[in-house]
Design a protein around this motif. Structure first.
Motif, PDB file in Angstrom:
ATOM      1  N   VAL A 164       0.854  -1.194   0.000  1.00  0.00           N
ATOM      2  CA  VAL A 164       0.000   0.000   0.000  1.00  0.00           C
ATOM      3  C   VAL A 164       0.886   1.239   0.000  1.00  0.00           C
ATOM      4  N   PHE A 165       0.750   2.046  -1.047  1.00  0.00           N
ATOM      5  CA  PHE A 165       1.490   3.296  -1.190  1.00  0.00           C
ATOM      6  C   PHE A 165       0.553   4.466  -0.897  1.00  0.00           C
ATOM      7  N   LYS A 166       0.983   5.373  -0.030  1.00  0.00           N
ATOM      8  CA  LYS A 166       0.276   6.650   0.137  1.00  0.00           C
ATOM      9  C   LYS A 166       1.015   7.681  -0.701  1.00  0.00           C
ATOM     10  N   ILE A 167       0.305   8.300  -1.635  1.00  0.00           N
ATOM     11  CA  ILE A 167       0.888   9.316  -2.502  1.00  0.00           C
ATOM     12  C   ILE A 167       0.425  10.682  -2.022  1.00  0.00           C
ATOM     13  N   ARG A 168       1.364  11.583  -1.748  1.00  0.00           N
ATOM     14  CA  ARG A 168       1.041  12.933  -1.291  1.00  0.00           C
ATOM     15  C   ARG A 168       1.596  13.943  -2.280  1.00  0.00           C
ATOM     16  N   SER A 169       0.812  14.987  -2.534  1.00  0.00           N
ATOM     17  CA  SER A 169       1.225  15.991  -3.507  1.00  0.00           C
ATOM     18  C   SER A 169       0.557  17.319  -3.207  1.00  0.00           C
ATOM     19  N   ALA A 170       1.192  18.408  -3.652  1.00  0.00           N
ATOM     20  CA  ALA A 170       0.572  19.736  -3.574  1.00  0.00           C
ATOM     21  C   ALA A 170      -0.314  19.985  -4.783  1.00  0.00           C
ATOM     22  N   ARG A 171      -0.273  19.064  -5.750  1.00  0.00           N
ATOM     23  CA  ARG A 171      -1.018  19.244  -6.988  1.00  0.00           C
ATOM     24  C   ARG A 171      -2.176  18.259  -7.052  1.00  0.00           C
ATOM     25  N   GLN A 172      -3.374  18.777  -7.030  1.00  0.00           N
ATOM     26  CA  GLN A 172      -4.555  17.920  -7.067  1.00  0.00           C
ATOM     27  C   GLN A 172      -4.604  17.107  -8.355  1.00  0.00           C
ATOM     28  N   ALA A 173      -4.091  17.665  -9.459  1.00  0.00           N
ATOM     29  CA  ALA A 173      -4.128  16.965 -10.745  1.00  0.00           C
ATOM     30  C   ALA A 173      -3.355  15.653 -10.688  1.00  0.00           C
ATOM     31  N   GLN A 174      -2.252  15.623  -9.948  1.00  0.00           N
ATOM     32  CA  GLN A 174      -1.483  14.384  -9.835  1.00  0.00           C
ATOM     33  C   GLN A 174      -2.262  13.309  -9.091  1.00  0.00           C
ATOM     34  N   ILE A 175      -2.934  13.694  -8.022  1.00  0.00           N
ATOM     35  CA  ILE A 175      -3.734  12.738  -7.263  1.00  0.00           C
ATOM     36  C   ILE A 175      -4.936  12.286  -8.090  1.00  0.00           C
ATOM     37  N   ASN A 176      -5.522  13.190  -8.842  1.00  0.00           N
ATOM     38  CA  ASN A 176      -6.635  12.810  -9.712  1.00  0.00           C
ATOM     39  C   ASN A 176      -6.192  11.810 -10.772  1.00  0.00           C
ATOM     40  N   TRP A 177      -4.952  11.936 -11.234  1.00  0.00           N
ATOM     41  CA  TRP A 177      -4.413  10.972 -12.208  1.00  0.00           C
ATOM     42  C   TRP A 177      -4.400   9.569 -11.616  1.00  0.00           C
ATOM     43  N   PHE A 178      -3.937   9.449 -10.373  1.00  0.00           N
ATOM     44  CA  PHE A 178      -3.920   8.143  -9.719  1.00  0.00           C
ATOM     45  C   PHE A 178      -5.340   7.600  -9.559  1.00  0.00           C
ATOM     46  N   LYS A 179      -6.253   8.447  -9.168  1.00  0.00           N
ATOM     47  CA  LYS A 179      -7.625   7.992  -8.939  1.00  0.00           C
ATOM     48  C   LYS A 179      -8.281   7.520 -10.228  1.00  0.00           C
ATOM     49  N   LYS A 180      -7.884   8.085 -11.339  1.00  0.00           N
ATOM     50  CA  LYS A 180      -8.449   7.680 -12.619  1.00  0.00           C
ATOM     51  C   LYS A 180      -7.716   6.476 -13.201  1.00  0.00           C
ATOM     52  N   GLN A 181      -6.395   6.570 -13.306  1.00  0.00           N
ATOM     53  CA  GLN A 181      -5.621   5.526 -13.959  1.00  0.00           C
ATOM     54  C   GLN A 181      -5.520   4.254 -13.119  1.00  0.00           C
ATOM     55  N   TYR A 182      -5.481   4.409 -11.800  1.00  0.00           N
ATOM     56  CA  TYR A 182      -5.324   3.254 -10.902  1.00  0.00           C
ATOM     57  C   TYR A 182      -6.591   3.033 -10.083  1.00  0.00           C
ATOM     58  N   ARG A 183      -7.737   3.288 -10.687  1.00  0.00           N
ATOM     59  CA  ARG A 183      -8.985   3.274  -9.923  1.00  0.00           C
ATOM     60  C   ARG A 183      -9.266   1.924  -9.267  1.00  0.00           C
ATOM     61  N   ARG A 184      -8.841   0.842  -9.892  1.00  0.00           N
ATOM     62  CA  ARG A 184      -9.081  -0.477  -9.301  1.00  0.00           C
ATOM     63  C   ARG A 184      -8.003  -0.867  -8.293  1.00  0.00           C
ATOM     64  N   TYR A 185      -7.057   0.016  -8.091  1.00  0.00           N
ATOM     65  CA  TYR A 185      -5.978  -0.247  -7.145  1.00  0.00           C
ATOM     66  C   TYR A 185      -6.030   0.704  -5.947  1.00  0.00           C
ATOM     67  N   LEU A 186      -7.069   1.519  -5.869  1.00  0.00           N
ATOM     68  CA  LEU A 186      -7.219   2.414  -4.729  1.00  0.00           C
ATOM     69  C   LEU A 186      -7.453   1.595  -3.468  1.00  0.00           C
ATOM     70  N   ALA A 187      -6.925   2.062  -2.340  1.00  0.00           N
ATOM     71  CA  ALA A 187      -6.967   1.270  -1.108  1.00  0.00           C
ATOM     72  C   ALA A 187      -7.185   2.159   0.098  1.00  0.00           C
ATOM     73  N   ASP A 188      -7.612   1.534   1.179  1.00  0.00           N
ATOM     74  CA  ASP A 188      -7.746   2.194   2.472  1.00  0.00           C
ATOM     75  C   ASP A 188      -6.724   1.587   3.430  1.00  0.00           C
ATOM     76  N   GLY A 189      -6.712   2.095   4.637  1.00  0.00           N
ATOM     77  CA  GLY A 189      -5.861   1.491   5.660  1.00  0.00           C
ATOM     78  C   GLY A 189      -4.488   2.120   5.748  1.00  0.00           C
ATOM     79  N   LYS A 190      -3.707   1.592   6.657  1.00  0.00           N
ATOM     80  CA  LYS A 190      -2.363   2.113   6.924  1.00  0.00           C
ATOM     81  C   LYS A 190      -1.422   1.798   5.773  1.00  0.00           C
ATOM     82  N   PRO A 191      -0.705   2.807   5.270  1.00  0.00           N
ATOM     83  CA  PRO A 191       0.208   2.558   4.144  1.00  0.00           C
ATOM     84  C   PRO A 191       1.498   1.881   4.597  1.00  0.00           C
ATOM     85  N   ASP A 192       2.078   1.116   3.684  1.00  0.00           N
ATOM     86  CA  ASP A 192       3.408   0.544   3.903  1.00  0.00           C
ATOM     87  C   ASP A 192       4.502   1.527   3.501  1.00  0.00           C
TER      88      ASP A 192
END
Length: 273
Positions: A24-52
């Motif tokens: 589990v990777f937590k991705i942090r950014s000052a740019r919302q567009a980068q996080i939106n990219w992950f949510k769209k491109q990796y939508r089936r890989y989104l996860a909850d819980g404590k990150p590794d």
């Protein structure tokens, strides 16, 4: 934290979690567009819980303090291990653009090594509940074989399959790193039955590889960067030798025909001990 680091942490207000190969990777950014990219491109890989692993993205700037450390990668971005702060890795680019797919492929590969696993140039399939990894370089026929299977849901990847050791058993994992096949499978794993090294031919034929042969073939097909060779080559050799001794490995001569999957099920599966 020093003032510059506190400022960076406060600016990274957008975040999301993705789970790839059981990490589990937590991705942090000052740019919302980068996080939106992950949510769209990796939508089936989104996860909850404590990150590794926590990864902090810094676009359009350079590291004022972390730059004193030796970077793991310098192209196409600067990647630093930063275990003394709030994250495990920091990614810096003076450009506004960071190739996020390239970044995640490398981070998955790097962290699989730490878990006695690896990311392979391969087509991964699940047949009757077991995974088969068909490995080979570009042009070996991986995407063609992925297109020949009837159930898209059975495809783990046509380009990059993750292999990881868990509870003394090897598993193959789907990844979002697809080639020309272009379809995102469900985020799933399956027990790894065999690794098949592809060789295009005019017939179907397979040969069980010895442990030294299998180990060499594994190294040739694992994702490796210059940074991996510099920092992890001994680890890579150790992991490859261990996997070659525990995973049945074969050279597979094949025709690009749908019957390949029946051949694997009927001729290779029973002998994969």
């Amino acid at each position: 934290f020093p003032p510059w680091m506190r400022s960076c942490i406060n600016m990274l207000k957008y975040q999301t979690n993705v789970s790839i190969a059981g990490i589990v990777f937590k991705i942090r950014s000052a740019r919302q567009a980068q996080i939106n990219w992950f949510k769209k491109q990796y939508r089936r890989y989104l996860a909850d819980g404590k990150p590794d692993i926590v990864v902090c993205l810094h676009s359009g700037e350079y590291a004022p303090g972390v730059s004193k450390r030796k970077p793991i990668l310098t192209r196409p971005f600067c990647l630093y291990a930063d275990p003394d702060s709030s994250c495990n890795f920091r990614v810096y680019s003076r450009e506004n653009y960071i190739p996020l797919g390239t970044l995640m492929r490398y981070l998955v590969s790097l962290n699989l090594f730490e878990r006695n696993g690896f990311l392979m140039h391969s087509c991964g399939m699940v047949l009757k509940g077991n995974a088969y990894v068909l490995a080979g370089p570009s042009g070996a026929g991986k995407t063609t074989l992925a297109r020949l299977i009837k159930r898209v849901s059975a495809v783990l990847s046509d380009e990059s399959t993750a292999v990881s050791l868990k509870n003394k058993k090897y598993y193959a994992y789907a990844t979002p790193f697809f080639g020309d096949f272009g379809k995102i499978s469900s985020n799933r794993k399956a027990p790894l039955k065999a690794i098949l090294f592809l060789k295009q031919s005019k017939r179907f034929c397979h040969r069980r590889l010895s442990r030294p042969e299998a180990s060499v073939s594994l190294v040739k097909n694992i994702f490796l960067s210059k940074a991996d060779l510099r920092y992890n080559i001994n680890k890579v050799l150790q992991i490859s030798a261990q996997a070659a001794g525990r995973i049945p490995c074969y050279e597979l001569e094949f025709l690009p025909h749908q019957s390949i999957w029946k051949y694997i099920e009927n001729r290779i599966s029973p002998g994969a001990r």
